[in-house]
Scaffold this motif. Structure first.
Motif, mmCIF file in Angstrom:
data_model
loop_
_atom_site.group_PDB
_atom_site.id
_atom_site.type_symbol
_atom_site.label_atom_id
_atom_site.label_comp_id
_atom_site.label_asym_id
_atom_site.label_seq_id
_atom_site.Cartn_x
_atom_site.Cartn_y
_atom_site.Cartn_z
ATOM 1 N N LEU A 105 -6.571 -0.378 -11.911
ATOM 2 C CA LEU A 105 -5.378 -0.790 -11.164
ATOM 3 C C LEU A 105 -5.711 -1.238 -9.746
ATOM 4 C CD1 LEU A 105 -2.740 1.885 -12.283
ATOM 5 C CD2 LEU A 105 -3.323 -0.301 -13.349
ATOM 6 N N ASP A 106 -6.987 -1.321 -9.420
ATOM 7 C CA ASP A 106 -7.455 -1.822 -8.124
ATOM 8 C C ASP A 106 -7.015 -0.959 -6.946
ATOM 9 O OD1 ASP A 106 -8.561 -3.928 -9.556
ATOM 10 O OD2 ASP A 106 -6.865 -5.275 -9.163
ATOM 11 N N TYR A 107 -6.668 0.305 -7.201
ATOM 12 C CA TYR A 107 -6.319 1.189 -6.085
ATOM 13 C C TYR A 107 -7.594 1.580 -5.332
ATOM 14 C CZ TYR A 107 -1.284 1.788 -6.589
ATOM 15 O OH TYR A 107 0.082 1.569 -6.573
ATOM 16 N N GLN A 108 -7.407 2.039 -4.097
ATOM 17 C CA GLN A 108 -8.535 2.340 -3.220
ATOM 18 C C GLN A 108 -8.399 3.750 -2.656
ATOM 19 O OE1 GLN A 108 -8.054 -0.781 -0.332
ATOM 20 N NE2 GLN A 108 -8.825 -2.381 -1.709
ATOM 21 N N LEU A 123 -6.173 10.779 -2.018
ATOM 22 C CA LEU A 123 -5.103 9.819 -1.778
ATOM 23 C C LEU A 123 -5.599 8.430 -2.164
ATOM 24 C CD1 LEU A 123 -3.748 10.951 1.706
ATOM 25 C CD2 LEU A 123 -2.421 10.893 -0.397
ATOM 26 N N LEU A 124 -4.834 7.753 -3.009
ATOM 27 C CA LEU A 124 -5.179 6.409 -3.442
ATOM 28 C C LEU A 124 -4.063 5.454 -3.039
ATOM 29 C CD1 LEU A 124 -6.446 7.185 -7.072
ATOM 30 C CD2 LEU A 124 -7.769 7.142 -4.950
ATOM 31 N N ALA A 125 -4.435 4.285 -2.545
ATOM 32 C CA ALA A 125 -3.467 3.293 -2.076
ATOM 33 C C ALA A 125 -3.713 1.962 -2.765
ATOM 34 C CB ALA A 125 -3.568 3.122 -0.563
ATOM 35 N N PRO A 126 -2.677 1.131 -2.905
ATOM 36 C CA PRO A 126 -2.842 -0.166 -3.567
ATOM 37 C C PRO A 126 -3.666 -1.127 -2.730
ATOM 38 C CG PRO A 126 -0.634 0.039 -2.661
ATOM 39 C CD PRO A 126 -1.286 1.376 -2.500
ATOM 40 N N SER A 179 2.347 3.095 0.853
ATOM 41 C CA SER A 179 2.668 4.088 -0.169
ATOM 42 C C SER A 179 1.406 4.520 -0.899
ATOM 43 C CB SER A 179 3.675 3.512 -1.169
ATOM 44 O OG SER A 179 4.913 3.275 -0.536
ATOM 45 N N CYS A 180 1.273 5.817 -1.144
ATOM 46 C CA CYS A 180 0.065 6.369 -1.756
ATOM 47 C C CYS A 180 0.395 7.198 -2.984
ATOM 48 C CB CYS A 180 -0.672 7.266 -0.759
ATOM 49 S SG CYS A 180 -1.416 6.412 0.633
ATOM 50 N N LEU A 181 -0.616 7.344 -3.828
ATOM 51 C CA LEU A 181 -0.591 8.330 -4.905
ATOM 52 C C LEU A 181 -1.529 9.461 -4.496
ATOM 53 C CD1 LEU A 181 -0.887 6.002 -8.035
ATOM 54 C CD2 LEU A 181 1.192 6.830 -6.918
ATOM 55 N N ARG A 182 -1.037 10.692 -4.609
ATOM 56 C CA ARG A 182 -1.846 11.859 -4.247
ATOM 57 C C ARG A 182 -2.093 12.677 -5.522
ATOM 58 N NH1 ARG A 182 0.420 15.300 0.561
ATOM 59 N NH2 ARG A 182 2.296 15.183 -0.729
ATOM 60 N N PHE A 183 -3.353 12.794 -5.899
ATOM 61 C CA PHE A 183 -3.726 13.594 -7.060
ATOM 62 C C PHE A 183 -4.251 14.939 -6.576
ATOM 63 C CE2 PHE A 183 -3.766 9.268 -8.590
ATOM 64 C CZ PHE A 183 -3.193 9.388 -9.843
ATOM 65 N N VAL A 184 -3.578 16.012 -7.005
ATOM 66 C CA VAL A 184 -3.928 17.370 -6.584
ATOM 67 C C VAL A 184 -4.531 18.108 -7.770
ATOM 68 C CG1 VAL A 184 -3.035 19.573 -5.730
ATOM 69 C CG2 VAL A 184 -2.114 17.427 -4.833
ATOM 70 N N GLY A 185 -5.682 18.716 -7.553
ATOM 71 C CA GLY A 185 -6.328 19.488 -8.601
ATOM 72 C C GLY A 185 -5.453 20.643 -9.052
ATOM 73 N N ALA A 186 -5.362 20.830 -10.377
ATOM 74 C CA ALA A 186 -4.503 21.875 -10.924
ATOM 75 C C ALA A 186 -4.989 22.254 -12.313
ATOM 76 C CB ALA A 186 -3.048 21.386 -11.001
ATOM 77 N N PHE A 223 -2.409 -7.829 -7.397
ATOM 78 C CA PHE A 223 -2.293 -7.794 -8.855
ATOM 79 C C PHE A 223 -1.534 -6.547 -9.308
ATOM 80 C CE2 PHE A 223 -4.389 -7.047 -13.117
ATOM 81 C CZ PHE A 223 -3.700 -8.063 -13.772
ATOM 82 N N VAL A 224 -1.889 -5.393 -8.744
ATOM 83 C CA VAL A 224 -1.122 -4.156 -8.935
ATOM 84 C C VAL A 224 -0.717 -3.673 -7.549
ATOM 85 C CG1 VAL A 224 -1.092 -1.823 -9.844
ATOM 86 C CG2 VAL A 224 -2.411 -3.590 -11.027
ATOM 87 N N GLY A 225 0.568 -3.631 -7.295
ATOM 88 C CA GLY A 225 1.062 -3.307 -5.966
ATOM 89 C C GLY A 225 1.463 -1.849 -5.814
ATOM 90 N N HIS A 226 2.542 -1.621 -5.073
ATOM 91 C CA HIS A 226 2.937 -0.273 -4.674
ATOM 92 C C HIS A 226 4.108 0.244 -5.511
ATOM 93 C CE1 HIS A 226 5.598 -3.034 -2.484
ATOM 94 N NE2 HIS A 226 6.488 -2.060 -2.506
ATOM 95 N N PRO A 227 4.300 1.562 -5.543
ATOM 96 C CA PRO A 227 5.481 2.138 -6.190
ATOM 97 C C PRO A 227 6.746 1.768 -5.416
ATOM 98 C CG PRO A 227 3.767 3.804 -5.858
ATOM 99 C CD PRO A 227 3.381 2.605 -5.039
#
Length: 297
Positions: A26-29, A56-59, A65-72, A156-160
């Motif tokens: 998705l080309d996030y960074q 934290l991953l951003a488009p 806007s970011c996606l935050r993945f938390v270990g669980a 190509f893949v943008g933000h939420p």
């Protein structure tokens, strides 16, 4: 009124797998990583996640806007789209058909092939499930749609830009957001939601009550009234909910925050807070709502 979607928090047993999937396909960074502080975990009502890693991953568009993945820990009883709460993330894209080809052999499982929406040929979307059971609606906006202020993709893949919230009662959810945040929902409609029908083994033409709550920054909350078979989202004590756990919205005017919320404000130096105050509350579908107080301009 809440502003744009700032951060979406997703729990995962494998941060590395999520980072690789979003960056490769998705080309996030990667824009940040760290450990959840005790104060932040307590604010989320999830003290057990204190000390857990996050990224934290951003488009690629550079949108904030970011996606935050938390270990669980893995919560194997969780089934996406089968329970109340934050059910899906809608992300703007430039070419959904080309993206479908890219994702055909990827960690993202396609559950809805690209198709025009029933109410507008100017919106074309597909649906996938990500590596941590998070549901994504990947949406191409071809032209302006009357009645909606929708963004146009600049990557190509943008933000939420839309969060899908499922609950038992459309009326109860709208009433909560209207009272807490002085927002006005758009008129209700009965619509087909194919992925929801598939999840509950219902006919494809089943109709579901739906409403849309406009926010700032060309963002929205879509509220779906789920079928009677839907259940509450089981969560391990002290942990974040499985799947899409929480959504963080920006809010400008601290004086207009409910006093009970204002008393729970904390200040965090880490990204995405950067010294801003935040507080978390629980909505009527047991969804976690984090508010980030934006600096006064």
């Amino acid at each position: 009124m809440p502003g744009r979607i700032n951060t979406i928090t997703i729990t995962t047993p494998s941060i590395t797998a999520c980072e690789r999937a979003y960056c490769d396909y998705l080309d996030y960074q990667l824009v940040g990583r760290g450990e959840v502080s005790v104060a932040l975990a307590d604010s989320w009502r999830a003290p057990a996640v204190a000390g857990n890693d996050y990224v934290l991953l951003a488009p690629a568009s550079g949108h904030e806007s970011c996606l935050r993945f938390v270990g669980a820990s893995e919560q194997p009883e969780y089934r996406p789209l089968k329970c109340y709460g934050w059910n899906a993330i809608e992300i703007i894209v430039t070419d959904v058909d080309a993206l479908a080809k890219r994702l055909s052999d990827s960690p993202f499982r396609i559950i809805g092939q690209p198709a025009n929406l029933s109410f507008s040929d100017d919106i074309r979307a597909m649906q996938v499930i990500g590596p941590s059971h998070e549901v994504l609606y990947l949406t191409q906006v071809k032209a302006a749609v009357p009645g909606f202020d929708l963004p146009m993709a600049t990557a190509f893949v943008g933000h939420p830009f839309i969060m899908i919230l499922g609950g038992r009662s459309l009326t109860a959810i709208k009433s909560f957001y209207q009272q807490q945040f002085t927002v006005t929902a758009l008129p209700d409609a009965d619509v087909r939601i194919t992925v929801l029908s598939d999840a509950f083994n219902k006919p494809e033409d089943t109709l579901y009550p739906l409403s849309v709550i406009p926010l700032g920054g060309q963002c929205y909350i879509e509220v779906d009234q789920m079928p009677p078979e839907a259940m509450g989202r089981h969560c391990l004590p002290g942990h974040l909910p499985p799947g899409i756990a929480m959504v963080s919205f920006e809010i400008k005017n601290i004086e207009k925050i409910n006093q009970a919320i204002a008393e729970k404000l904390i200040c965090c130096r880490d990204m995405p807070y950067a010294g801003r105050q935040s507080a978390t509350l629980i909505g009527p579908a047991n969804e976690l709502i984090e508010l980030l107080v934006s600096p006064v301009e």
